[in-house]
Design an enzyme around this catalytic site. Structure first.
Site, PDB file in Angstrom:
ATOM      1  CE1 TYR A   4      28.910  58.093  32.005  1.00  0.00           C
ATOM      2  CE2 TYR A   4      27.318  58.536  33.793  1.00  0.00           C
ATOM      3  CZ  TYR A   4      28.372  58.067  33.387  1.00  0.00           C
ATOM      4  OH  TYR A   4      29.341  57.710  34.181  1.00  0.00           O
ATOM      5  CG  ASP A  55      35.736  57.523  36.329  1.00  0.00           C
ATOM      6  OD1 ASP A  55      35.496  58.166  37.524  1.00  0.00           O
ATOM      7  OD2 ASP A  55      34.586  57.447  35.529  1.00  0.00           O
ATOM      8  CG  ASN A  58      26.411  51.689  34.786  1.00  0.00           C
ATOM      9  OD1 ASN A  58      25.274  51.779  35.338  1.00  0.00           O
ATOM     10  ND2 ASN A  58      27.417  52.108  35.066  1.00  0.00           N
ATOM     11  CD  GLU A  67      35.415  56.139  32.443  1.00  0.00           C
ATOM     12  OE1 GLU A  67      35.939  56.911  32.700  1.00  0.00           O
ATOM     13  OE2 GLU A  67      34.477  55.268  32.619  1.00  0.00           O
ATOM     14  CE  LYS A  80      32.428  57.451  32.404  1.00  0.00           C
ATOM     15  NZ  LYS A  80      32.390  57.357  33.787  1.00  0.00           N
TER      16      LYS A  80
HETATM   17  P1  NAD Z   1      35.825  44.137  35.606  1.00  0.00           P
HETATM   18  O1  NAD Z   1      35.656  43.329  34.361  1.00  0.00           O
HETATM   19  O2  NAD Z   1      36.998  44.762  36.115  1.00  0.00           O
HETATM   20  O3  NAD Z   1      35.142  43.291  36.920  1.00  0.00           O
HETATM   21  C1  NAD Z   1      33.925  42.299  36.649  1.00  0.00           C
HETATM   22  C2  NAD Z   1      33.958  41.340  37.896  1.00  0.00           C
HETATM   23  O4  NAD Z   1      32.739  40.795  37.916  1.00  0.00           O
HETATM   24  C3  NAD Z   1      35.281  40.259  37.842  1.00  0.00           C
HETATM   25  O5  NAD Z   1      35.731  40.085  39.009  1.00  0.00           O
HETATM   26  C4  NAD Z   1      34.533  39.115  37.364  1.00  0.00           C
HETATM   27  O6  NAD Z   1      35.120  38.064  37.827  1.00  0.00           O
HETATM   28  C5  NAD Z   1      33.264  39.199  37.965  1.00  0.00           C
HETATM   29  N1  NAD Z   1      32.167  38.461  37.537  1.00  0.00           N
HETATM   30  C6  NAD Z   1      31.728  38.316  36.143  1.00  0.00           C
HETATM   31  N2  NAD Z   1      30.530  37.295  36.328  1.00  0.00           N
HETATM   32  C7  NAD Z   1      30.494  37.182  37.225  1.00  0.00           C
HETATM   33  C8  NAD Z   1      29.538  35.991  37.989  1.00  0.00           C
HETATM   34  N3  NAD Z   1      28.525  35.459  37.325  1.00  0.00           N
HETATM   35  N4  NAD Z   1      29.277  36.093  39.257  1.00  0.00           N
HETATM   36  C9  NAD Z   1      30.129  36.832  39.952  1.00  0.00           C
HETATM   37  N5  NAD Z   1      31.234  37.736  39.480  1.00  0.00           N
HETATM   38  C10 NAD Z   1      31.149  37.630  38.260  1.00  0.00           C
HETATM   39  O7  NAD Z   1      34.698  45.345  35.550  1.00  0.00           O
HETATM   40  P2  NAD Z   1      34.565  46.691  36.311  1.00  0.00           P
HETATM   41  O8  NAD Z   1      35.166  47.574  35.941  1.00  0.00           O
HETATM   42  O9  NAD Z   1      34.581  46.222  38.100  1.00  0.00           O
HETATM   43  O10 NAD Z   1      33.227  46.770  36.125  1.00  0.00           O
HETATM   44  C11 NAD Z   1      32.046  45.845  36.486  1.00  0.00           C
HETATM   45  C12 NAD Z   1      30.625  46.243  36.508  1.00  0.00           C
HETATM   46  O11 NAD Z   1      30.520  47.413  37.220  1.00  0.00           O
HETATM   47  C13 NAD Z   1      30.128  46.760  35.015  1.00  0.00           C
HETATM   48  O12 NAD Z   1      28.821  46.556  34.770  1.00  0.00           O
HETATM   49  C14 NAD Z   1      30.328  48.365  34.838  1.00  0.00           C
HETATM   50  O13 NAD Z   1      29.261  49.089  34.320  1.00  0.00           O
HETATM   51  C15 NAD Z   1      29.913  48.591  36.588  1.00  0.00           C
HETATM   52  N6  NAD Z   1      30.552  49.843  37.141  1.00  0.00           N
HETATM   53  C16 NAD Z   1      29.637  50.627  37.364  1.00  0.00           C
HETATM   54  C17 NAD Z   1      30.026  52.028  38.086  1.00  0.00           C
HETATM   55  C18 NAD Z   1      29.182  52.944  38.170  1.00  0.00           C
HETATM   56  O14 NAD Z   1      29.558  54.069  38.344  1.00  0.00           O
HETATM   57  N7  NAD Z   1      27.938  52.600  38.898  1.00  0.00           N
HETATM   58  C19 NAD Z   1      31.415  52.167  37.858  1.00  0.00           C
HETATM   59  C20 NAD Z   1      32.414  51.483  37.323  1.00  0.00           C
HETATM   60  C21 NAD Z   1      31.851  50.067  37.079  1.00  0.00           C
END
Ligand code: NAD
Length: 547
Positions: free
Chosen positions: A99, A264, A404, A241, A170
């Site tokens: 993962y 998710d 991530n 996902e 997953k």
């Molecule tokens: P997404 O594409 O829906 O959202 C990303 C957001 O980040 C957008 O709103 C974008 O405007 C913003 N962004 C981009 N560049 C930026 C910057 N320079 N400054 C501020 N904001 C900025 O993606 P998501 O699904 O929300 O996922 C985002 C991150 O969160 C990914 O890296 C993902 O791996 C991580 N994530 C982690 C988990 C976990 O369980 N830990 C779960 C889901 C997502």
């Protein structure tokens, strides 16, 4: 799975080549005679425990994590029980391989390491025949489907068909962490093209080398897929996902009240973060209702978490409007405020009256949040001044760097602890090693939705729920938080030890199933003892005797 059903008259090599049947050198003398295996295996019979030892020693000799990943995947392809035994008994060591973070590297190299289909590839060229493709899958009782279109793989962006590593990973966690039988799990890649030019130019790329499908044609493909799943696998739950966020929010709205489905990234992440916030309260004191939350990233994860926090605050008696006012978002253009004209629909509920703030530091200083949560996919965006600003306004600053894989984390564990003189309550999406600072060792928790989705999925399937609701993620968050011990908190961890994940998932599943029965989302009768019922559903990677 009953072995006799699964064997279906198979003999010899056909058994050894079936990962759900193969036991390798553990087949007994009697089985070797009865099943035509004699001569196909070396004469020495070994126990599963001996096989595990050999596998572990092989893995630990591999030079890189990606080598370990390929080795483990090939083990999964030839002997599922042994794979799950190894993973389950060594979760803290194996989860970062199958993962995040290693699965991210694997997706980036997926074209090179692809060997056997571990799931279904459905492309936009398959319009009109998706039912037929689902029928090609060798297992008929599919219950959990994880589907991606590869547009937003972790924080790595558009990886097209190479994103298949995510649904595969997953679903491995569904089995390892919550005991979903492997034959009931189906990974799906919905290949609608990719806007990643480097992939499209790569002659070895495994997907459709064309621009991503958008608009009605995209929606029609997803509609055909969802409808076909409902027909071919009527008991299946569909987990969306790593879709891009405009499709993700739209699809969730479209299907959540029609079929058994959830997203998710939006809902599972929210559950794990809300749980981490509840546990943090035990360290900082106070009530969630009095706290303010600032997010870097206003996409699926950020807005999904805000939505669940609002539910939690409403449950504490706060009005919905007041609850929303406690959640602040910063995106790539700065603080999300009412005066902005560039906001996507999902951000609007969190656009507040405030002067524009172009950067995170200014936002932290102005809003003085209790918790700073990074879900932006932007590495190193929690800079020293930002984290120090958090430490100035909080005795125990909450800093969750959840993006991530590790290379995208907003800051490292070491940075968070060093910049706050060890006062930070830190969690990250991918694991960080413990940090020792001035003689104290801080063990940070992994704020990853893998604490939530396996248990929610198990609860939904065990209770034959027809829907997945936000309330289920709310009870999952509360249950997860209730399992954090004083020892966990003392070492700095706001999540339970990963090694306890099966117990955690089983307890979440029970809480989720109770919601299903209370809300009448199933026609199944309530089992007399729901906890034992759930436990009895869980797959154990033990070898059965075939004869
Ligand atoms: P997404 O594409 O829906 O959202 C990303 C957001 O980040 C957008 O709103 C974008 O405007 C913003 N962004 C981009 N560049 C930026 C910057 N320079 N400054 C501020 N904001 C900025 O993606 P998501 O699904 O929300 O996922 C985002 C991150 O969160 C990914 O890296 C993902 O791996 C991580 N994530 C982690 C988990 C976990 O369980 N830990 C779960 C889901 C997502």
């Amino acid at each position: 799975m009953t072995i006799q059903n699964e064997l279906k008259g198979k003999r010899g090599v056909a058994i050894l080549h079936d990962p759900l049947l193969n036991k390798g050198t553990s087949f007994t003398e009697t089985e070797r005679d009865a099943l035509g295996l004699r001569g196909l295996l070396p004469p020495k019979i070994t126990s599963q425990a001996q096989q595990v030892e050999k596998i572990l020693s092989n893995i630990r000799r591999k030079a890189t994590d990606l080598d370990k990943y390929t080795y483990l995947v090939s083990l999964q392809e030839r002997n599922a029980a042994l794979f799950y035994r190894v993973v389950m008994d060594n979760l803290s060591e194996m989860m970062p391989i199958i993962y995040t973070p290693t699965v991210g590297q694997a997706c980036q190299k997926y074209a090179l390491i692809f060997r056997r289909p571990q799931g279904l590839f459905i492309s936009s060229n398959d319009r009109g025949r998706i039912k037929e493709l689902l029928g090609n899958w060798p297992h008929t009782d599919v219950r959990m489907i994880v589907v991606t279109d590869g547009e937003r793989i972790l924080g790595l962006g558009d990886l097209g068909s190479c994103g298949m590593g995510i649904p595969v990973g997953k679903l491995s966690l569904y089995t390892a962490c919550a005991g979903l039988p492997p034959e009931q799990c189906l990974p799906v890649m919905l290949d609608v093209g990719t806007n990643n030019q480097a992939l499209r130019d790569d002659p070895l790329y495994i997907g459709l080398a064309q621009e991503r499908l958008r608009g009605p044609a995209y929606d029609e493909l997803v509609e055909e897929f969802v409808t076909a799943v409902h027909e071919i696998f009527p008991k299946a739950c569909i987990q969306f996902e790593d879709f891009g966020n405009t499709n993700a929010f739209r699809m969730l709205r479209k299907y959540r009240d029609r079929v058994c489905t959830f997203n998710d990234d939006i809902q599972g992440t929210a559950g794990v973060v809300l749980s981490g916030l509840y546990s943090s309260l035990r360290l900082t004191g106070g009530k969630l209702a009095d706290k303010t939350f600032l997010f870097l990233g206003a996409g699926e994860a950020g807005v999904g978490i805000c939505n669940l926090i609002v539910q939690a605050l409403v449950a504490e008696g706060v009005s919905e409007a007041a609850a929303r006012a406690q959640c602040w978002l910063v995106d790539s253009h700065g603080l999300v405020t009412k005066s902005r004209t560039d906001l996507a629909e999902h951000k609007l509920p969190y656009a507040h009256d405030h002067a524009p703030m172009p950067d995170l530091l200014a936002a932290v200083e102005a809003i003085k949040p209790w918790a700073l949560i990074g879900v932006s996919g932007q590495a190193a965006s929690f800079t020293e001044p930002v984290v120090k600003a958090m430490a100035r306004v909080n005795a125990r600053p909450l800093v969750f760097a959840l993006s991530n894989p590790t290379s995208k984390a907003e800051c490292t564990a070491e940075e968070a602890y060093t910049w706050t003189e060890g006062r930070a309550i830190f969690a990250s999406g991918s694991p960080f090693a413990p940090v020792t600072l001035n003689g104290t060792t801080h063990v940070s928790g992994q704020g990853n939705n893998s604490y939530i989705f396996p248990g929610v999925g198990l609860g939904v399937l065990a209770s034959e729920s027809t829907r997945v609701t936000d309330e289920m993620f709310f009870v999952a968050a509360k249950t997860l938080a209730s399992l954090v011990t004083e020892e966990d908190l003392a070492m700095g961890r706001v999540y339970p030890d990963l090694q306890r994940i099966r117990e955690v998932s089983a307890k979440i599943a029970v809480a989720v199933a109770e919601v299903v029965f209370a809300r009448k989302l199933t026609s199944m009768p309530h089992p007399a003892d729901i906890a034992s019922y759930v436990l009895a559903q869980m797959y154990q990677p033990e070898y059965e005797q075939y004869v």
